[in-house]
Design an enzyme around this catalytic site. Sequence first.
Site, PDB file in Angstrom:
ATOM      1  N   LYS A 114       2.373 -14.269  -2.542  1.00 48.19           N
ATOM      2  CA  LYS A 114       1.515 -13.467  -3.422  1.00 48.19           C
ATOM      3  C   LYS A 114       0.582 -14.340  -4.246  1.00 48.19           C
ATOM      4  O   LYS A 114      -0.557 -13.966  -4.516  1.00 48.19           O
ATOM      5  CB  LYS A 114       2.356 -12.587  -4.350  1.00 48.19           C
ATOM      6  CG  LYS A 114       2.962 -11.391  -3.656  1.00 48.19           C
ATOM      7  CD  LYS A 114       3.474 -10.364  -4.655  1.00 48.19           C
ATOM      8  CE  LYS A 114       4.073  -9.176  -3.933  1.00 48.19           C
ATOM      9  NZ  LYS A 114       4.804  -8.270  -4.838  1.00 48.19           N
ATOM     10  N   LYS A 196       4.210  -6.799   9.491  1.00 41.04           N
ATOM     11  CA  LYS A 196       4.837  -5.564   9.039  1.00 41.04           C
ATOM     12  C   LYS A 196       3.776  -4.543   8.591  1.00 41.04           C
ATOM     13  O   LYS A 196       2.771  -4.939   7.991  1.00 41.04           O
ATOM     14  CB  LYS A 196       5.737  -5.931   7.850  1.00 41.04           C
ATOM     15  CG  LYS A 196       6.699  -4.850   7.419  1.00 41.04           C
ATOM     16  CD  LYS A 196       7.637  -5.383   6.353  1.00 41.04           C
ATOM     17  CE  LYS A 196       7.733  -4.398   5.206  1.00 41.04           C
ATOM     18  NZ  LYS A 196       8.652  -4.795   4.153  1.00 41.04           N
ATOM     19  N   LYS A 199       1.542  -1.116   2.933  1.00 38.50           N
ATOM     20  CA  LYS A 199       0.669  -0.247   2.154  1.00 38.50           C
ATOM     21  C   LYS A 199      -0.451  -1.043   1.504  1.00 38.50           C
ATOM     22  O   LYS A 199      -1.431  -0.476   1.054  1.00 38.50           O
ATOM     23  CB  LYS A 199       1.488   0.498   1.103  1.00 38.50           C
ATOM     24  CG  LYS A 199       2.267  -0.427   0.187  1.00 38.50           C
ATOM     25  CD  LYS A 199       3.290   0.341  -0.641  1.00 38.50           C
ATOM     26  CE  LYS A 199       4.178  -0.639  -1.382  1.00 38.50           C
ATOM     27  NZ  LYS A 199       5.282  -0.037  -2.080  1.00 38.50           N
TER      28      LYS A 199
END
Length: 331
Positions: A114, A196, A199
């Site tokens: 991140k 994966k 969202k």
Amino acid sequence: MEDKKIIFSGVQASGFLTLGNYIGALRNWAKLQDDYNCLFCVVDQHSITVRQKPADLRKNAMDILKLYIASGIDPHKNILFFQSHVPQHVELAWVLNCNTYMGELQRMTQFKDKASRHSDNINAGLFTYPVLMAADILLYQTDVVPVGNDQKQHLELTRDIAQRFNNIYGDVFKVPEPYIGSVGARVMSLQDPTKKMSKSDSNPNGYIAMLDDPDTIVRKIKRAVTDSESEVAYREGKDGINNLLNIYSAVADKTIDEAVAEFSGKGYGDFKVAVAEAVVECLRPVQQKFNELSKDKGYIESIYKEGAARAERMAARTLRKVYKKIGFIER
Ligand code: TRP
């Protein structure tokens, strides 16, 4: 609450929930509700480690709560709540911050990932994110945590923190275990089936949102990346087709072999239409329930207020014990 093992899990409020969240998490959680005492939290405080637009955060958080219920999670059998409504989460997180090493947090792969994706906002909250997650789990004397692979490292850290704290101060925390059980298929991105389904994918064609309408679902699946062959088969090198077969098998409740047999001799076009229809049918009742819930604000409000009150009673018990053990004066 009855004497059953305790499960805690949560979803961040940082975007839409996808078909992956439904197949991999929500739908399975609904199956646990009779055998465990479950707390399902919308972890809105974790969400702000990445900048959120306030209106989006508010909407996403509320949608997720409604999607929990729409997925069959009974709000009376389970405790459903927003993390920010139970102040003990951040209170315990502070104490745990003082019992977690910088080195441990520096090793977290999600932080590294991140931090590289949001290099303009590497804030302290992003760094200590796993400590807040440990607090979420340890506050409720959680026995079992159903989490995906990407969260295993965080759960491992939670166990280390709990054990360290218990060694110093005496038994305070239950040391939680990961949930090992039938896990739904891992749903991959429709545009890059080696990643994966997420969202936070910047390309909406990569994911199917739980609330996508039927036309959108059909369009996205028709555009899904496949390969240059023409055989619907499950094998290495066919990531796109493997992913669609996994999705089909999960939503149509068939084995991969059954699915492959069903499409033998058929082309990718026909196959995709069938997958899309099966996904639409699987999500239809969930979307219907979601729409009904959306009409009744008062009901939803009563659910999350009641959830927070019940969660807080449990959390307060643990936090009181922690404060006493570490030497804070009782108030
Ligand atoms: N970090 C988790 C995720 O991104 C969400 C989460 C926060 C969580 N607290 C938790 C999951 C406690 C399980 C238990 O998926």
